[in-house]
Each structure stands twice: as structure tokens, then as C-alpha cells.
Design a protein around this motif. Structure first.
Motif, PDB file in Angstrom:
ATOM      1  N   TYR A 186       0.841  -1.204   0.000  1.00 31.50           N
ATOM      2  CA  TYR A 186       0.000   0.000   0.000  1.00 31.50           C
ATOM      3  C   TYR A 186       0.874   1.252   0.000  1.00 31.50           C
ATOM      4  CZ  TYR A 186      -3.054   3.694   1.731  1.00 31.50           C
ATOM      5  OH  TYR A 186      -3.719   4.880   1.883  1.00 31.50           O
ATOM      6  N   ASN A 187       1.867   1.289   0.884  1.00 33.33           N
ATOM      7  CA  ASN A 187       2.741   2.465   0.970  1.00 33.33           C
ATOM      8  C   ASN A 187       3.500   2.685  -0.327  1.00 33.33           C
ATOM      9  OD1 ASN A 187       1.958   3.015   3.599  1.00 33.33           O
ATOM     10  ND2 ASN A 187       3.610   1.815   4.509  1.00 33.33           N
ATOM     11  N   GLN A 188       3.922   1.585  -0.955  1.00 34.87           N
ATOM     12  CA  GLN A 188       4.641   1.713  -2.218  1.00 34.87           C
ATOM     13  C   GLN A 188       3.746   2.299  -3.299  1.00 34.87           C
ATOM     14  OE1 GLN A 188       5.520  -1.973  -4.217  1.00 34.87           O
ATOM     15  NE2 GLN A 188       7.354  -1.159  -5.198  1.00 34.87           N
ATOM     16  N   LEU A 189       2.525   1.778  -3.418  1.00 36.08           N
ATOM     17  CA  LEU A 189       1.593   2.295  -4.420  1.00 36.08           C
ATOM     18  C   LEU A 189       1.219   3.741  -4.136  1.00 36.08           C
ATOM     19  CD1 LEU A 189      -0.751  -0.808  -4.776  1.00 36.08           C
ATOM     20  CD2 LEU A 189       0.930   0.007  -6.445  1.00 36.08           C
ATOM     21  N   ARG A 190       1.016   4.080  -2.853  1.00 39.09           N
ATOM     22  CA  ARG A 190       0.684   5.462  -2.484  1.00 39.09           C
ATOM     23  C   ARG A 190       1.806   6.405  -2.872  1.00 39.09           C
ATOM     24  NH1 ARG A 190       1.382   6.367   3.546  1.00 39.09           N
ATOM     25  NH2 ARG A 190       3.514   6.243   2.727  1.00 39.09           N
ATOM     26  N   ASP A 191       3.056   6.038  -2.545  1.00 42.13           N
ATOM     27  CA  ASP A 191       4.194   6.915  -2.859  1.00 42.13           C
ATOM     28  C   ASP A 191       4.355   7.096  -4.366  1.00 42.13           C
ATOM     29  OD1 ASP A 191       4.612   7.094  -0.168  1.00 42.13           O
ATOM     30  OD2 ASP A 191       6.264   5.652  -0.109  1.00 42.13           O
ATOM     31  N   ASP A 228     -27.414  -0.654 -18.416  1.00 38.52           N
ATOM     32  CA  ASP A 228     -27.696  -1.299 -17.130  1.00 38.52           C
ATOM     33  C   ASP A 228     -27.542  -0.257 -16.041  1.00 38.52           C
ATOM     34  OD1 ASP A 228     -27.874  -2.732 -14.809  1.00 38.52           O
ATOM     35  OD2 ASP A 228     -26.311  -4.190 -15.296  1.00 38.52           O
ATOM     36  N   HIS A 229     -28.664   0.338 -15.637  1.00 35.01           N
ATOM     37  CA  HIS A 229     -28.617   1.457 -14.698  1.00 35.01           C
ATOM     38  C   HIS A 229     -28.104   1.076 -13.314  1.00 35.01           C
ATOM     39  CE1 HIS A 229     -31.870   3.704 -17.234  1.00 35.01           C
ATOM     40  NE2 HIS A 229     -30.663   3.789 -17.757  1.00 35.01           N
ATOM     41  N   SER A 230     -27.986  -0.226 -13.024  1.00 29.99           N
ATOM     42  CA  SER A 230     -27.442  -0.623 -11.725  1.00 29.99           C
ATOM     43  C   SER A 230     -25.944  -0.349 -11.633  1.00 29.99           C
ATOM     44  CB  SER A 230     -27.707  -2.105 -11.457  1.00 29.99           C
ATOM     45  OG  SER A 230     -26.929  -2.931 -12.302  1.00 29.99           O
ATOM     46  N   GLU A 231     -25.307  -0.087 -12.766  1.00 28.05           N
ATOM     47  CA  GLU A 231     -23.896   0.315 -12.768  1.00 28.05           C
ATOM     48  C   GLU A 231     -23.850   1.822 -12.918  1.00 28.05           C
ATOM     49  OE1 GLU A 231     -19.612  -0.815 -14.870  1.00 28.05           O
ATOM     50  OE2 GLU A 231     -21.481  -1.335 -15.899  1.00 28.05           O
ATOM     51  N   ARG A 232     -23.212   2.479 -11.948  1.00 27.55           N
ATOM     52  CA  ARG A 232     -23.219   3.952 -11.971  1.00 27.55           C
ATOM     53  C   ARG A 232     -21.900   4.497 -11.433  1.00 27.55           C
ATOM     54  NH1 ARG A 232     -26.811   2.903  -7.490  1.00 27.55           N
ATOM     55  NH2 ARG A 232     -28.019   1.826  -9.085  1.00 27.55           N
ATOM     56  N   TYR A 233     -21.737   5.806 -11.553  1.00 26.84           N
ATOM     57  CA  TYR A 233     -20.513   6.473 -11.089  1.00 26.84           C
ATOM     58  C   TYR A 233     -20.297   6.218  -9.606  1.00 26.84           C
ATOM     59  CZ  TYR A 233     -17.591  10.331  -9.442  1.00 26.84           C
ATOM     60  OH  TYR A 233     -16.621  11.072  -8.819  1.00 26.84           O
ATOM     61  N   ASN A 234     -19.045   5.908  -9.252  1.00 28.48           N
ATOM     62  CA  ASN A 234     -18.684   5.649  -7.864  1.00 28.48           C
ATOM     63  C   ASN A 234     -17.554   6.586  -7.464  1.00 28.48           C
ATOM     64  OD1 ASN A 234     -17.011   4.250  -5.661  1.00 28.48           O
ATOM     65  ND2 ASN A 234     -18.880   3.030  -5.685  1.00 28.48           N
ATOM     66  N   ALA A 235     -17.880   7.548  -6.597  1.00 23.66           N
ATOM     67  CA  ALA A 235     -16.886   8.547  -6.195  1.00 23.66           C
ATOM     68  C   ALA A 235     -15.741   7.909  -5.423  1.00 23.66           C
ATOM     69  CB  ALA A 235     -17.562   9.623  -5.344  1.00 23.66           C
ATOM     70  N   GLY A 236     -16.054   6.995  -4.502  1.00 19.42           N
ATOM     71  CA  GLY A 236     -15.014   6.393  -3.679  1.00 19.42           C
ATOM     72  C   GLY A 236     -13.978   5.657  -4.496  1.00 19.42           C
ATOM     73  N   ASP A 237     -14.433   4.814  -5.440  1.00 25.30           N
ATOM     74  CA  ASP A 237     -13.489   4.070  -6.265  1.00 25.30           C
ATOM     75  C   ASP A 237     -12.705   4.991  -7.189  1.00 25.30           C
ATOM     76  OD1 ASP A 237     -14.252   1.752  -5.087  1.00 25.30           O
ATOM     77  OD2 ASP A 237     -15.425   0.984  -6.767  1.00 25.30           O
ATOM     78  N   THR A 238     -13.366   6.031  -7.699  1.00 25.63           N
ATOM     79  CA  THR A 238     -12.677   6.972  -8.586  1.00 25.63           C
ATOM     80  C   THR A 238     -11.506   7.636  -7.868  1.00 25.63           C
ATOM     81  OG1 THR A 238     -14.675   7.398  -9.888  1.00 25.63           O
ATOM     82  CG2 THR A 238     -12.969   9.101  -9.926  1.00 25.63           C
ATOM     83  N   ILE A 239     -11.707   7.975  -6.605  1.00 25.89           N
ATOM     84  CA  ILE A 239     -10.634   8.604  -5.827  1.00 25.89           C
ATOM     85  C   ILE A 239      -9.569   7.595  -5.421  1.00 25.89           C
ATOM     86  CG2 ILE A 239     -10.127   9.779  -3.644  1.00 25.89           C
ATOM     87  CD1 ILE A 239     -12.994  10.975  -3.859  1.00 25.89           C
ATOM     88  N   LYS A 240     -10.016   6.464  -4.862  1.00 26.03           N
ATOM     89  CA  LYS A 240      -9.065   5.482  -4.335  1.00 26.03           C
ATOM     90  C   LYS A 240      -8.199   4.867  -5.427  1.00 26.03           C
ATOM     91  CE  LYS A 240     -12.203   3.039  -2.281  1.00 26.03           C
ATOM     92  NZ  LYS A 240     -12.853   1.932  -1.551  1.00 26.03           N
ATOM     93  N   LEU A 241      -8.819   4.528  -6.565  1.00 28.83           N
ATOM     94  CA  LEU A 241      -8.074   3.843  -7.611  1.00 28.83           C
ATOM     95  C   LEU A 241      -7.070   4.755  -8.299  1.00 28.83           C
ATOM     96  CD1 LEU A 241     -10.954   1.699  -9.147  1.00 28.83           C
ATOM     97  CD2 LEU A 241      -9.010   0.876  -7.815  1.00 28.83           C
ATOM     98  N   GLN A 242      -7.282   6.085  -8.209  1.00 27.53           N
ATOM     99  CA  GLN A 242      -6.345   7.026  -8.830  1.00 27.53           C
ATOM    100  C   GLN A 242      -5.556   7.819  -7.795  1.00 27.53           C
ATOM    101  OE1 GLN A 242      -8.145   8.554 -12.883  1.00 27.53           O
ATOM    102  NE2 GLN A 242      -9.816   8.413 -11.404  1.00 27.53           N
ATOM    103  N   TRP A 243      -5.798   7.556  -6.512  1.00 30.78           N
ATOM    104  CA  TRP A 243      -5.027   8.139  -5.422  1.00 30.78           C
ATOM    105  C   TRP A 243      -5.072   9.665  -5.434  1.00 30.78           C
ATOM    106  CZ3 TRP A 243      -2.648   4.679  -1.995  1.00 30.78           C
ATOM    107  CH2 TRP A 243      -2.609   3.349  -2.422  1.00 30.78           C
ATOM    108  N   THR A 244      -6.191  10.243  -5.820  1.00 29.54           N
ATOM    109  CA  THR A 244      -6.273  11.699  -5.860  1.00 29.54           C
ATOM    110  C   THR A 244      -7.727  12.152  -5.845  1.00 29.54           C
ATOM    111  OG1 THR A 244      -5.635  13.692  -7.102  1.00 29.54           O
ATOM    112  CG2 THR A 244      -6.278  11.782  -8.393  1.00 29.54           C
TER     113      THR A 244
END
Length: 273
Positions: free
Chosen positions: A15-20, A85-101
Motif C-alpha cells: 500500500y505504501n509503495q503504491l501510495r508513494d 444497465d442502470h445498476s452500474e453507476r458512477y462511484n466517487a469512492g473508487d474513482t478517488i481510491k483507484l487514482q489516489w487523488t
């Protein structure tokens, strides 16, 4: 190596390596890339959205939506669903976490709750957006303007959802563009001083067939003293063919995986609350 059979220490070190790595990339200059231009011949539809009101459109894969902040409004909110498929929608948490910003601008992408890329931000002349605070509500309007009955983003998005046979629980997080939000060290949010420039624009390219909802209401933390949002313009246009060195597809490892991901077979196990 079995990634699901490691020690807690190994996971923390990874985790620390990916974050850095992500922080280094975020502080580095964006790779040089030519702007993706919208030409007059590529325009498919143009709409004016009055202040306080909403609009939605189907955006097929490969097309782009340009939001033009004609008068310099402090915030324009956007909700996104998979049109098929409207059950798939924008996810703010994943957008931030997966791009670290939390700084989503040119070169970044918007993830769905299935880990796939919904849309790419191919142009952004403003450079400020907010995907944490959320759109305005009757409560925020009462606090900011002394009137809970004014139009607001939460209700605008619910109205759009209803028109597309969705329920209230289908309206989740939104992203607000043209919003000068800064996240402080203590986790609080602050509107950065400085005006949003009239004519600023952002381009979202659809990476799958999308339903896009737009709410032209001020951000709940905007410094506006009166509720007076002006009209904005929305332009749907045909984006050019994607090149191998496309910035959004190559900017980070996480985005590359999001473009390749296909978890559609897992939908049968999802529980909608």
C-alpha cells in the motif's frame, strides 16, 4: 505469488509503495499531449440548461459531452449511469481510491461501482472539481440562501432518475465541476478563493454507453450570497478515434486496468439496498 495469501506487513508495504508512486506521479507534470479538439463539424447536439434546472442525455460510447460554464457559475453537478444497465453507476469512492487523488482533471477517468471506466476527462480548462462533498440539497440551500424551496441538485437528479424508470436509491454520488474545493489536512473542505472564469469548459468522453445527468445548481460550499445561477451550455459531439498514446488510457496503471475490466458476470450477486 498469491496476492491473497500474504502477511499484513506485506499488504501495508505494498500500500505504501503504491501510495508513494501515485503521489510522485500526481506532483509531476502531466505528460505532453495534444488537446482533443471539438470541431464545428463534430457537433451533434447543443442545449442550453437554465440556471437551477437539469438536463439529461444518452451519450453513446465514443461521443463526448462538453459542459461550457458560460457565465462562470460556481459549480455544475453531473451524475452518470451505464445506459444499458442502470445498476452500474458512477462511484466517487473508487474513482478517488483507484487514482489516489481527489483532483480530477484532464487525464483522469471516472470509475463505476463495477471497477470499470465510465468516462474520461479529455479536456478541462478550469482544473477544479469536487467528488467528495456532493451536490446541493434543500438543507444546504436553507443554510446558504435561507430558502429550502429553491431548486437543488439532489432533487434534480432524482427527477431525472424517475424519468428513466429508476428509483431514489439509484441516485448516488455525483461529481461537481467548476468547483474550487480543497481538502484540508484535518479532513475538512474549503472553497479556494478565486472566481470560476466564464467560458470554462470540461469534456467527458464516454467509454461505454452512458446516461448523463446535469444539474445547473451552485455547489453547497460556493461563496454565492444569492441563488442566481446563470444558464450553461451542453454540447454533445463526436470525439476522434482513440490513439494508442491516449492520455486517459495511459496516465496510470489503475486506469489501464479499469479499461480492461469486465465484471458483468458478477451483477447477479449484487444487492441493491
Amino acid at each position: 505469488m498469491q496476492i491473497d495469501q500474504q502477511t499484513p506487513e506485506w499488504y501495508r508495504a505494498r500500500y505504501n509503495q503504491l501510495r508513494d508512486q501515485a503521489l510522485l506521479k500526481e506532483s509531476s507534470a502531466r505528460p505532453a499531449s495534444a488537446p482533443i479538439e471539438m470541431t464545428e463539424s463534430s457537433i451533434l447536439h447543443r442545449e442550453t440548461i437554465p440556471g437551477g434546472w437539469y438536463w439529461s442525455t444518452l451519450l453513446p460510447r465514443g461521443q463526448a459531452l462538453r459542459l461550457i460554464n458560460t457565465s462562470g457559475n460556481n459549480g455544475v453537478s453531473v451524475g452518470i449511469w451505464n445506459a444499458d444497465d442502470h445498476s452500474e453507476r458512477y462511484n466517487a469512492g473508487d474513482t478517488i481510491k483507484l487514482q489516489w487523488t481527489t483532483c480530477l482533471t484532464t487525464g483522469r477517468v471516472l470509475f463505476s461501482d463495477m471497477g470499470r471506466v465510465l468516462a474520461s476527462i479529455i479536456n478541462d480548462s478550469c482544473g477544479f472539481s469536487d467528488t467528495l462533498v456532493g451536490g446541493s440539497t434543500p438543507q444546504s440551500n436553507a443554510r446558504n440562501f435561507g430558502n429550502a424551496g429553491l431548486r437543488n441538485t439532489r432533487n434534480n437528479l432524482r427527477l431525472i432518475a424517475g424519468k428513466h424508470d429508476m428509483a431514489q436509491h439509484d441516485v448516488t454520488s455525483c461529481i461537481s465541476f467548476f468547483s474550487h474545493i480543497s481538502t484540508q489536512a484535518d479532513g475538512s473542505f474549503r472553497w479556494i478563493e478565486g472566481d470560476v472564469q466564464p467560458g470554462a469548459y470540461v469534456d467527458l468522453r464516454a467509454e461505454m454507453n452512458l446516461l448523463v445527468a446535469v444539474s445547473n445548481c451552485p455547489h453547497p460550499l460556493a461563496p454565492d450570497k444569492t441563488f442566481a445561477p446563470a444558464p450553461i451550455d451542453a454540447v454533445r459531439w463526436q470525439a476522434p478515434a482513440i490513439k494508442p498514446d491516449d492520455l486517459c488510457r495511459t496516465f496510470c496503471e489503475e486506469a489501464r486496468r479499469g479499461f480492461d475490466a469486465d465484471f458483468s458476470h458478477l451483477r447477479q450477486f449484487r444487492v441493491i439496498l
